[in-house]
Design an enzyme around this catalytic site. Structure first.
Site, PDB file in Angstrom:
ATOM      1  N   GLU A  22       0.833  -1.201   0.000  1.00  0.00           N
ATOM      2  CA  GLU A  22       0.000   0.000   0.000  1.00  0.00           C
ATOM      3  C   GLU A  22       0.875   1.261   0.000  1.00  0.00           C
ATOM      4  O   GLU A  22       0.688   2.174   0.797  1.00  0.00           O
ATOM      5  CB  GLU A  22      -0.972  -0.012   1.183  1.00  0.00           C
ATOM      6  CG  GLU A  22      -2.259   0.723   0.879  1.00  0.00           C
ATOM      7  CD  GLU A  22      -3.333   0.572   1.933  1.00  0.00           C
ATOM      8  OE1 GLU A  22      -4.367   1.247   1.795  1.00  0.00           O
ATOM      9  OE2 GLU A  22      -3.159  -0.222   2.883  1.00  0.00           O
ATOM     10  N   ASN A  78      -4.805  -9.623   3.984  1.00  0.00           N
ATOM     11  CA  ASN A  78      -6.192  -9.255   4.245  1.00  0.00           C
ATOM     12  C   ASN A  78      -7.043 -10.474   4.585  1.00  0.00           C
ATOM     13  O   ASN A  78      -8.192 -10.608   4.148  1.00  0.00           O
ATOM     14  CB  ASN A  78      -6.777  -8.482   3.061  1.00  0.00           C
ATOM     15  CG  ASN A  78      -6.615  -6.976   3.219  1.00  0.00           C
ATOM     16  OD1 ASN A  78      -6.874  -6.428   4.295  1.00  0.00           O
ATOM     17  ND2 ASN A  78      -6.175  -6.308   2.164  1.00  0.00           N
ATOM     18  N   ASP A  96      -1.235  -9.665   8.476  1.00  0.00           N
ATOM     19  CA  ASP A  96       0.039  -9.558   7.758  1.00  0.00           C
ATOM     20  C   ASP A  96       0.850 -10.810   8.078  1.00  0.00           C
ATOM     21  O   ASP A  96       1.123 -11.106   9.242  1.00  0.00           O
ATOM     22  CB  ASP A  96       0.789  -8.305   8.191  1.00  0.00           C
ATOM     23  CG  ASP A  96      -0.049  -7.050   7.976  1.00  0.00           C
ATOM     24  OD1 ASP A  96       0.044  -6.459   6.899  1.00  0.00           O
ATOM     25  OD2 ASP A  96      -0.821  -6.687   8.898  1.00  0.00           O
ATOM     26  N   ASP A 156      -1.625   1.920  10.206  1.00  0.00           N
ATOM     27  CA  ASP A 156      -2.491   1.076  11.025  1.00  0.00           C
ATOM     28  C   ASP A 156      -1.996  -0.367  11.083  1.00  0.00           C
ATOM     29  O   ASP A 156      -2.515  -1.177  11.851  1.00  0.00           O
ATOM     30  CB  ASP A 156      -3.948   1.142  10.561  1.00  0.00           C
ATOM     31  CG  ASP A 156      -4.116   1.143   9.055  1.00  0.00           C
ATOM     32  OD1 ASP A 156      -3.123   0.934   8.331  1.00  0.00           O
ATOM     33  OD2 ASP A 156      -5.252   1.356   8.587  1.00  0.00           O
ATOM     34  N   HIS A 157      -0.979  -0.688  10.288  1.00  0.00           N
ATOM     35  CA  HIS A 157      -0.303  -1.979  10.349  1.00  0.00           C
ATOM     36  C   HIS A 157       1.073  -1.794  10.988  1.00  0.00           C
ATOM     37  O   HIS A 157       1.619  -0.685  11.019  1.00  0.00           O
ATOM     38  CB  HIS A 157      -0.070  -2.554   8.946  1.00  0.00           C
ATOM     39  CG  HIS A 157      -1.317  -2.836   8.175  1.00  0.00           C
ATOM     40  ND1 HIS A 157      -1.744  -4.110   7.883  1.00  0.00           N
ATOM     41  CD2 HIS A 157      -2.222  -2.003   7.591  1.00  0.00           C
ATOM     42  CE1 HIS A 157      -2.847  -4.062   7.163  1.00  0.00           C
ATOM     43  NE2 HIS A 157      -3.160  -2.790   6.969  1.00  0.00           N
TER      44      HIS A 157
END
Length: 260
Positions: free
Chosen positions: A34, A152, A221, A250-251
């Site tokens: 991302e 995901n 992840d 956020d990861h």
């Protein structure tokens, strides 16, 4: 050899955090997801200055994956095989020479799939099927490889603080979880779960409702290892401390150490 993966949620927004992490934790290879950047706008120079080679498969505004390596790339391949008309930048693989031979590192950003009942969920399942087919081909080559990234997928109830909150989400659907199990059944090893079999291991906390402060996380992840890489697994972990940094993704990064 330390191989890490991190959904950076916008490389330009997170460039200082990324550089700080690389200087502090010093992974040999890191996979980003991302990145939200086209190839030519990816800030490769900043990473090259601290000793990394850079391979990017980007897309304007969303998606995008990259691999950074202290060792040079022998070969780089963009795009997941099986759908020539798929324009979404979600897959890049690189071959890296190591003392033990060669290691193939793959960075993936699997589709989210929400909302359910739309073409987005159908695309997610089709993409995961292509990944399974490609993994089967790689396994037949009997080479060491790592498929790292944001899958995901919440594989099991233990991978969520509140599993019931995700029953209507594409990340926790039976079809999504079955796709993940098929990868394991092909012979891949979930490195983090092997090293940390208990609850409370999360890689993502939503920005809303104080999720991180409540530790209301999920594990989506993953680093899946071929048998030849799993044989050399030393340890694996999750660097959750980065979620507490200013302007965090956020990861958080997830990593393995391999005796290569």
């Amino acid at each position: 050899m330390k191989v890490a993966t991190w959904n950076i949620n916008g490389v330009k927004a997170r460039i200082e955090s990324a550089l700080t992490y690389l200087r502090q934790e010093n992974p040999d290879v890191i996979c980003f997801q991302e990145i939200k950047s086209v190839d030519e706008n990816f800030p490769a120079g900043a990473f090259e200055e601290i000793g990394y080679n850079v391979a990017v498969h980007g897309q304007k505004g969303f998606n995008g994956v990259a691999i950074l390596s202290k060792l040079p790339f022998d070969d780089v391949t963009q795009r997941l095989p099986g759908a020539d008309d798929d324009e979404q930048a979600r897959y890049i693989e690189a071959v890296i020479s190591v003392p033990a031979g060669a290691l193939k590192v793959i960075s993936i950003y699997a589709p989210n799939g929400n909302p359910l009942g739309t073409e987005k969920f159908s695309y997610k399942l089709a993409w995961l099927k292509r990944l399974e087919q490609h993994a089967r081909k790689l396994l037949a080559e009997e080479a060491a490889f790592v498929i790292a990234g944001d899958y995901n997928i919440i594989p099991e109830p233990v991978d969520a603080k509140r599993p019931a909150a995700w029953t209507e989400d594409a990340l926790f659907q039976p079809e999504s979880r079955a796709a993940y199990r098929r990868l394991l059944n092909e012979g891949l090893t979930d490195a983090v779960r092997l090293c940390h079999p208990g609850p409370g291991i999360y890689t993502f906390w939503d920005y809303q409702a104080g999720a991180f402060q409540k530790d209301d996380g999920i594990r989506i992840d993953h680093l899946l290892l071929s048998p030849q890489a799993a044989d050399r697994l030393k340890t694996a972990g999750v660097d959750r401390f980065t979620r507490g940094w200013e302007k965090p993704s956020d990861h958080v990064p997830v990593w393995v150490e391999l005796d290569l």
